[in-house]
Design an enzyme around this catalytic site. Structure first.
Site, PDB file in Angstrom:
ATOM      1  N   ASN A   9       0.870  -1.182   0.000  1.00  0.00           N
ATOM      2  CA  ASN A   9       0.000   0.000   0.000  1.00  0.00           C
ATOM      3  C   ASN A   9       0.905   1.230   0.000  1.00  0.00           C
ATOM      4  O   ASN A   9       1.577   1.508   0.989  1.00  0.00           O
ATOM      5  CB  ASN A   9      -0.878  -0.055   1.260  1.00  0.00           C
ATOM      6  N   TRP A  10       0.900   1.955  -1.128  1.00  0.00           N
ATOM      7  CA  TRP A  10       1.818   3.099  -1.247  1.00  0.00           C
ATOM      8  C   TRP A  10       1.237   4.366  -0.611  1.00  0.00           C
ATOM      9  O   TRP A  10       1.894   5.405  -0.595  1.00  0.00           O
ATOM     10  CB  TRP A  10       2.168   3.344  -2.722  1.00  0.00           C
ATOM     11  N   LYS A  11       0.008   4.287  -0.155  1.00  0.00           N
ATOM     12  CA  LYS A  11      -0.651   5.416   0.526  1.00  0.00           C
ATOM     13  C   LYS A  11      -0.495   6.715  -0.281  1.00  0.00           C
ATOM     14  O   LYS A  11      -0.443   6.683  -1.495  1.00  0.00           O
ATOM     15  CB  LYS A  11      -0.102   5.551   1.955  1.00  0.00           C
ATOM     16  N   HIS A  94      -9.363   0.455   5.432  1.00  0.00           N
ATOM     17  CA  HIS A  94      -8.061   0.662   6.088  1.00  0.00           C
ATOM     18  C   HIS A  94      -8.274   1.532   7.326  1.00  0.00           C
ATOM     19  O   HIS A  94      -9.122   2.422   7.325  1.00  0.00           O
ATOM     20  CB  HIS A  94      -7.094   1.335   5.107  1.00  0.00           C
ATOM     21  N   GLU A  96      -6.744   3.943   8.451  1.00  0.00           N
ATOM     22  CA  GLU A  96      -6.630   5.396   8.201  1.00  0.00           C
ATOM     23  C   GLU A  96      -7.934   5.944   7.638  1.00  0.00           C
ATOM     24  O   GLU A  96      -8.304   7.087   7.896  1.00  0.00           O
ATOM     25  CB  GLU A  96      -5.433   5.667   7.269  1.00  0.00           C
ATOM     26  N   GLU A 166      -4.946  -5.742  10.694  1.00  0.00           N
ATOM     27  CA  GLU A 166      -3.953  -4.700  10.914  1.00  0.00           C
ATOM     28  C   GLU A 166      -4.219  -4.015  12.256  1.00  0.00           C
ATOM     29  O   GLU A 166      -5.046  -3.087  12.337  1.00  0.00           O
ATOM     30  CB  GLU A 166      -4.027  -3.654   9.810  1.00  0.00           C
ATOM     31  N   GLY A 172       2.687   1.697  10.935  1.00  0.00           N
ATOM     32  CA  GLY A 172       3.597   2.831  10.793  1.00  0.00           C
ATOM     33  C   GLY A 172       4.314   3.201  12.076  1.00  0.00           C
ATOM     34  O   GLY A 172       4.919   4.267  12.166  1.00  0.00           O
ATOM     35  N   SER A 212       3.781  -2.753  10.322  1.00  0.00           N
ATOM     36  CA  SER A 212       5.246  -2.739  10.425  1.00  0.00           C
ATOM     37  C   SER A 212       5.889  -4.050   9.968  1.00  0.00           C
ATOM     38  O   SER A 212       6.850  -4.525  10.586  1.00  0.00           O
ATOM     39  CB  SER A 212       5.679  -2.369  11.851  1.00  0.00           C
ATOM     40  N   GLY A 233       2.914  -1.364   4.388  1.00  0.00           N
ATOM     41  CA  GLY A 233       2.841   0.072   4.147  1.00  0.00           C
ATOM     42  C   GLY A 233       4.221   0.649   3.891  1.00  0.00           C
ATOM     43  O   GLY A 233       4.731   0.634   2.766  1.00  0.00           O
ATOM     44  N   GLY A 234       4.868   1.133   4.943  1.00  0.00           N
ATOM     45  CA  GLY A 234       6.156   1.821   4.800  1.00  0.00           C
ATOM     46  C   GLY A 234       7.190   1.062   3.982  1.00  0.00           C
ATOM     47  O   GLY A 234       7.850   1.642   3.107  1.00  0.00           O
TER      48      GLY A 234
HETATM   49  C1  PEP Z   1      -0.634  -0.236   6.441  1.00  0.00           C
HETATM   50  O1  PEP Z   1      -0.863   0.952   6.498  1.00  0.00           O
HETATM   51  O2  PEP Z   1      -1.451  -0.982   5.884  1.00  0.00           O
HETATM   52  C2  PEP Z   1       0.572  -0.727   7.065  1.00  0.00           C
HETATM   53  C3  PEP Z   1       0.586  -1.967   7.411  1.00  0.00           C
HETATM   54  O3  PEP Z   1       1.603   0.172   7.264  1.00  0.00           O
HETATM   55  P1  PEP Z   1       3.063  -0.154   7.860  1.00  0.00           P
HETATM   56  O4  PEP Z   1       3.565  -1.389   7.163  1.00  0.00           O
HETATM   57  O5  PEP Z   1       3.875   1.058   7.543  1.00  0.00           O
HETATM   58  O6  PEP Z   1       2.882  -0.384   9.316  1.00  0.00           O
END
Ligand code: PEP
Length: 249
Positions: A9-11, A94, A96, A166, A172, A212, A233-234
């Site tokens: 997920n490049w957000k 998600h 967010e 998640e 994050g 993460s 994500g990151g």
């Molecule tokens: C996400 O936002 O779906 C996620 C898992 O982010 P991160 O890997 O950065 O925790």
């Protein structure tokens, strides 16, 4: 052999040219990867990334979509528009979106049903906050998000759905749920699914873990019996960190 589903997920990151560059790197580095792979760039980059990914083993996903097919919905992007440019999956619910944009289970469910109607595979995200976990509400929160998110999804359509667990406190933050903790929640999600659809369908369901995930913890997480992949994500923003997650075995 068990197959895993690794999604990035490049957000709200990357211009079109940056997205194209990353997609090209991933296409080259993951050409031999046997896992199911997905990248979800920002809306503005989807069409350009679709061109790059043509003929590759990487599925194109969107990070969200509107709850209606079309109409007077300023600022929304519809399932028909996504389908038209080659999007085959969509991340829905998600945390967010749930927390910053106040998306609730009813809206998320509407999007899940709309995606399925148009042959777009939803990744339904569920997860508890730290406060909910500490208050002993983990199972009720996750159970409600799963049941409400899947309302009206019949057993045949369920095959196209992925669930991503998640924990909000792990997104994050650099804090990962331990593989044991994550697996226990995945097992609980499977129990909820078994109650809704039966044991066989529940066992066949793909449940990703997100929060993460990094190259150095991916293998331990996915060694667990109930963890069928990762929503990243990151670490999905660079080929040097996403490719080793996808190539974890
Ligand atoms: C996400 O936002 O779906 C996620 C898992 O982010 P991160 O890997 O950065 O925790």
């Amino acid at each position: 052999m068990r197959s895993y589903y690794i999604a990035g997920n490049w957000k709200m990151h990357k211009t079109v040219s940056e997205s194209v560059a990353l997609a090209k790197e991933l296409k080259a580095q993951l050409a031999g990867c046997k896992e199911k792979l997905l990248v979800a760039p920002a809306f503005t980059s989807l069409a350009a990334v679709a061109e790059v990914l043509k003929g590759s083993n990487i599925v194109l996903g969107a990070q969200n979509m509107g709850p209606e097919e079309q109409g007077a919905h300023t600022g929304e992007v519809s399932v028909l528009m996504l389908k038209d440019i080659g999007v085959r999956a969509v991340i829905l619910g998600h945390s967010e979106r749930r927390h910053s944009y106040l998306e609730g289970d009813t809206l998320i469910n509407k999007k899940v049903l709309l995606a399925l109607k148009h042959g777009i595979e939803p990744i339904l995200c569920v997860g508890e906050t730290l406060e909910e976990r500490e208050a002993g509400k983990l199972e009720s929160v996750i159970g409600t998000q799963v049941k409400e998110g899947l309302k009206g999804v019949d057993a045949a359509a369920l095959k196209a759905v992925t669930i991503a667990y998640e924990p909000v406190w792990a997104i994050g933050t650099g804090k990962t749920a331990t593989p044991e903790d994550a697996d226990a929640v995945h097992a609980y999600i499977r129990k909820v699914l078994a109650g809704l659809y039966g044991e066989v369908a529940s066992k066949a369901m793909c449940i990703q873990y997100g929060g993460s995930v990094k190259p150095d913890n991916a293998a331990q997480l996915m060694a667990k019996p109930n963890i069928d992949g990762a929503l990243v994500g990151g670490a999905a923003l660079k080929a040097e960190s996403f490719a080793p997650i996808a190539l974890f075995r």
